[in-house]
Design a protein around this motif. Structure first.
Motif, PDB file in Angstrom:
ATOM      1  N   PHE A   5       0.828  -1.196   0.000  1.00 33.01           N
ATOM      2  CA  PHE A   5       0.000   0.000   0.000  1.00 33.01           C
ATOM      3  C   PHE A   5       0.868   1.254   0.000  1.00 33.01           C
ATOM      4  CE2 PHE A   5      -2.445  -3.362   1.934  1.00 33.01           C
ATOM      5  CZ  PHE A   5      -3.704  -3.214   1.380  1.00 33.01           C
ATOM      6  N   GLY A   6       0.429   2.264  -0.768  1.00 30.11           N
ATOM      7  CA  GLY A   6       1.172   3.512  -0.801  1.00 30.11           C
ATOM      8  C   GLY A   6       0.424   4.593  -1.554  1.00 30.11           C
ATOM      9  N   PRO A   7       0.965   5.804  -1.571  1.00 28.50           N
ATOM     10  CA  PRO A   7       0.292   6.932  -2.205  1.00 28.50           C
ATOM     11  C   PRO A   7       0.677   7.143  -3.663  1.00 28.50           C
ATOM     12  CG  PRO A   7       2.188   7.721  -1.012  1.00 28.50           C
ATOM     13  CD  PRO A   7       2.151   6.229  -0.807  1.00 28.50           C
ATOM     14  N   ALA A   8      -0.229   7.788  -4.382  1.00 27.59           N
ATOM     15  CA  ALA A   8       0.068   8.318  -5.713  1.00 27.59           C
ATOM     16  C   ALA A   8       0.588   9.730  -5.516  1.00 27.59           C
ATOM     17  CB  ALA A   8      -1.184   8.331  -6.577  1.00 27.59           C
ATOM     18  N   GLY A   9       1.873   9.933  -5.753  1.00 22.37           N
ATOM     19  CA  GLY A   9       2.437  11.256  -5.536  1.00 22.37           C
ATOM     20  C   GLY A   9       2.500  11.604  -4.065  1.00 22.37           C
ATOM     21  N   ASN A  10       2.561  12.893  -3.779  1.00 21.54           N
ATOM     22  CA  ASN A  10       2.778  13.360  -2.414  1.00 21.54           C
ATOM     23  C   ASN A  10       1.505  13.922  -1.801  1.00 21.54           C
ATOM     24  OD1 ASN A  10       5.518  12.732  -2.763  1.00 21.54           O
ATOM     25  ND2 ASN A  10       5.940  14.748  -3.624  1.00 21.54           N
ATOM     26  N   SER A  11       1.147  13.421  -0.645  1.00 20.48           N
ATOM     27  CA  SER A  11      -0.041  13.887   0.052  1.00 20.48           C
ATOM     28  C   SER A  11       0.198  15.281   0.618  1.00 20.48           C
ATOM     29  CB  SER A  11      -0.399  12.924   1.180  1.00 20.48           C
ATOM     30  OG  SER A  11       0.666  12.827   2.103  1.00 20.48           O
ATOM     31  N   ASP A  12      -0.880  15.952   0.986  1.00 18.94           N
ATOM     32  CA  ASP A  12      -0.776  17.303   1.544  1.00 18.94           C
ATOM     33  C   ASP A  12       0.073  17.318   2.811  1.00 18.94           C
ATOM     34  OD1 ASP A  12      -2.406  18.153  -0.503  1.00 18.94           O
ATOM     35  OD2 ASP A  12      -4.207  18.342   0.732  1.00 18.94           O
ATOM     36  N   SER A  13      -0.054  16.276   3.619  1.00 18.55           N
ATOM     37  CA  SER A  13       0.708  16.229   4.872  1.00 18.55           C
ATOM     38  C   SER A  13       2.207  16.127   4.608  1.00 18.55           C
ATOM     39  CB  SER A  13       0.243  15.048   5.728  1.00 18.55           C
ATOM     40  OG  SER A  13       0.288  13.837   4.991  1.00 18.55           O
ATOM     41  N   PHE A  14       2.585  15.430   3.537  1.00 22.80           N
ATOM     42  CA  PHE A  14       4.003  15.378   3.172  1.00 22.80           C
ATOM     43  C   PHE A  14       4.479  16.741   2.679  1.00 22.80           C
ATOM     44  CE2 PHE A  14       7.164  15.161  -0.208  1.00 22.80           C
ATOM     45  CZ  PHE A  14       8.207  14.495   0.425  1.00 22.80           C
ATOM     46  N   SER A  15       3.699  17.361   1.816  1.00 26.26           N
ATOM     47  CA  SER A  15       4.108  18.623   1.202  1.00 26.26           C
ATOM     48  C   SER A  15       4.238  19.749   2.220  1.00 26.26           C
ATOM     49  CB  SER A  15       3.106  19.017   0.109  1.00 26.26           C
ATOM     50  OG  SER A  15       3.085  18.030  -0.912  1.00 26.26           O
ATOM     51  N   LYS A  16       3.533  19.663   3.338  1.00 24.33           N
ATOM     52  CA  LYS A  16       3.664  20.669   4.387  1.00 24.33           C
ATOM     53  C   LYS A  16       5.013  20.570   5.103  1.00 24.33           C
ATOM     54  CE  LYS A  16      -1.284  21.121   5.372  1.00 24.33           C
ATOM     55  NZ  LYS A  16      -2.370  20.833   6.354  1.00 24.33           N
ATOM     56  N   ALA A  17       5.602  19.389   5.069  1.00 23.27           N
ATOM     57  CA  ALA A  17       6.848  19.160   5.804  1.00 23.27           C
ATOM     58  C   ALA A  17       8.081  19.086   4.905  1.00 23.27           C
ATOM     59  CB  ALA A  17       6.732  17.864   6.605  1.00 23.27           C
ATOM     60  N   HIS A  18       7.890  18.844   3.612  1.00 20.43           N
ATOM     61  CA  HIS A  18       9.026  18.634   2.708  1.00 20.43           C
ATOM     62  C   HIS A  18       8.803  19.355   1.383  1.00 20.43           C
ATOM     63  CE1 HIS A  18      10.654  15.459   5.321  1.00 20.43           C
ATOM     64  NE2 HIS A  18       9.411  15.038   5.440  1.00 20.43           N
ATOM     65  N   ARG A  19       9.894  19.762   0.768  1.00 16.64           N
ATOM     66  CA  ARG A  19       9.822  20.432  -0.528  1.00 16.64           C
ATOM     67  C   ARG A  19      10.124  19.510  -1.695  1.00 16.64           C
ATOM     68  NH1 ARG A  19      12.752  26.379   0.218  1.00 16.64           N
ATOM     69  NH2 ARG A  19      11.282  27.212   1.791  1.00 16.64           N
ATOM     70  N   SER A  20      10.879  18.468  -1.432  1.00 18.35           N
ATOM     71  CA  SER A  20      11.356  17.618  -2.519  1.00 18.35           C
ATOM     72  C   SER A  20      10.867  16.189  -2.376  1.00 18.35           C
ATOM     73  CB  SER A  20      12.889  17.619  -2.540  1.00 18.35           C
ATOM     74  OG  SER A  20      13.383  16.640  -3.441  1.00 18.35           O
ATOM     75  N   SER A  21      10.559  15.564  -3.530  1.00 14.18           N
ATOM     76  CA  SER A  21      10.154  14.154  -3.537  1.00 14.18           C
ATOM     77  C   SER A  21      11.298  13.226  -3.150  1.00 14.18           C
ATOM     78  CB  SER A  21       9.625  13.763  -4.921  1.00 14.18           C
ATOM     79  OG  SER A  21       8.412  14.432  -5.200  1.00 14.18           O
TER      80      SER A  21
END
Length: 286
Positions: A5-21
C-alpha cells in the motif's frame, strides 16, 4: 508476501513538511507504507540524476516504486502513435533510472470512434510501444493499461483485460474508483468485486491476477459523464469501499500493489486500507 500500500504522488501532509520528492520514500516508510507511485501526469520533467537519487532513497527505505505516465497519452488516436510511443519510452526510461518496474498508462478517449475501433487501435499502439521498448533496452518495464472513469473513455474492465491478454509484459491497472464511477456505483457490493476477480482470473490466469496493479479512491460521478472528481475517505456519499476488495485479495491469495489516489489524503487513506486489509487477514486466521 502480502499486498503493498502507498500513495500516488505526495499527500498534503508530506508537502507541508518537505519540498522535494527525494524525501518521500523515507517519509512513506515511516508512515508504515511500502510503495510509492511517482506521478508524471503533466509530462516527464525529471532528470536522470534526480531519478537515480529517488530510486536509491526508495531502496534504502524498502519502498517499491511505480510510475504514472503522462495523462495525455491516448492509445486510440491513430494520428499520435509515434508521439504516444515517445511518451511511453520517456516514461519507461525514467522508471528504469528510478528502479521502478511498472508504468501505468491511460488508454485514452474513444472520441468519434466506436469502442471496437478504439480498442483495435489501442492494441496496435501497445504492440508498437512494446517493440520500441524492447529495441531501447527497456523491456524489463511492465506497462499497466488503466481502467478509466469517464464514460467516453476507452478502459472498461473488459477492454483493459483484452489489451493485457496480448502480451505477458502487460499487466492491468485496475482503478476501482474509476470502475465504480463509470458504472454509476456498480462496484459497491461484494459480488461486484467477486465478479471482477473471476473475470481477471478467466482472461489473464491466476498467476497474473495475483500480482495486478491497482488504484483506489472514492470518486464523485455523474450519470452523463461518469467520473467527476477524486474525493477522500472522509466522504461517505460515493464509493467504492475497500472492505470487499480486501476480502477478494485474500480469497485469491493476491499480492497486488495498491496505490491510493485520494484528493490530498492519499497517504492517510492508504494507511487506512492497509489496516482494513490486516484486520481482514487476521480475521481469516482466527
Amino acid at each position: 508476501m502480502s499486498a503493498k500500500f502507498g500513495p500516488a504522488g505526495n499527500s498534503d501532509s508530506f508537502s507541508k513538511a518537505h519540498r522535494s520528492s527525494l524525501a518521500a520514500p523515507k517519509w512513506i516508510a515511516d508512515f508504515g507504507l511500502d510503495c510509492y507511485e511517482y506521478q508524471c501526469g503533466k509530462g516527464v520533467h525529471v532528470g536522470e540524476e534526480t531519478a537515480v537519487k529517488i530510486g536509491e532513497n526508495a531502496r534504502a527505505a524498502g519502498i517499491s516504486l511505480s510510475l504514472h505516465a503522462p495523462y495525455f497519452i491516448n492509445l486510440a488516436n491513430p494520428e499520435s502513435i509515434q508521439k504516444n510511443n515517445g511518451y511511453v519510452l520517456t516514461s519507461c526510461a525514467l522508471a528504469q533510472w528510478m528502479g521502478a518496474d511498472r508504468v501505468v498508462v491511460h488508454t485514452g478517449s474513444c472520441a468519434k470512434l466506436s469502442r471496437a475501433e478504439a480498442l483495435e487501435l489501442a492494441k496496435g499502439t501497445l504492440k508498437a510501444a512494446l517493440a520500441a521498448l524492447e529495441e531501447a533496452g527497456l523491456s524489463d518495464i511492465t506497462l499497466c493499461p488503466e481502467t478509466m472513469g469517464k464514460l467516453n473513455q476507452l478502459g472498461t474492465l473488459e477492454e483493459v483485460l483484452e489489451l493485457c491478454a496480448m502480451d505477458e509484459r502487460l499487466l492491468p491497472c485496475i482503478d476501482w474508483g474509476h470502475l465504480n464511477a463509470r458504472t454509476l456505483g456498480g462496484m459497491s457490493r461484494p459480488e461486484d468485486f467477486a465478479g471482477a476477480f473471476r473475470l481477471m482470473d478467466q482472461k489473464l490466469g491466476r498467476e497474473r491476477l495475483r500480482v495486478f496493479h491497482a488504484h483506489f479512491s472514492r470518486i464523485q460521478y455523474t450519470e452523463k459523464g461518469g467520473e467527476k472528481k477524486h474525493l477522500t475517505f472522509a466522504d461517505q456519499q460515493y464509493g467504492p469501499w475497500f472492505e470487499p476488495l480486501a476480502e477478494e485479495i485474500l480469497r485469491y491469495g493476491c499480492t497486488p500493489v495498491i496505490i491510493c489516489e485520494s484528493a490530498g489524503t492519499q497517504s492517510e487513506d492508504a494507511a487506512a486500507m492497509r489496516d482494513i486489509y490486516r484486520a481482514a487477514a487476521k480475521g481469516r486466521k482466527e
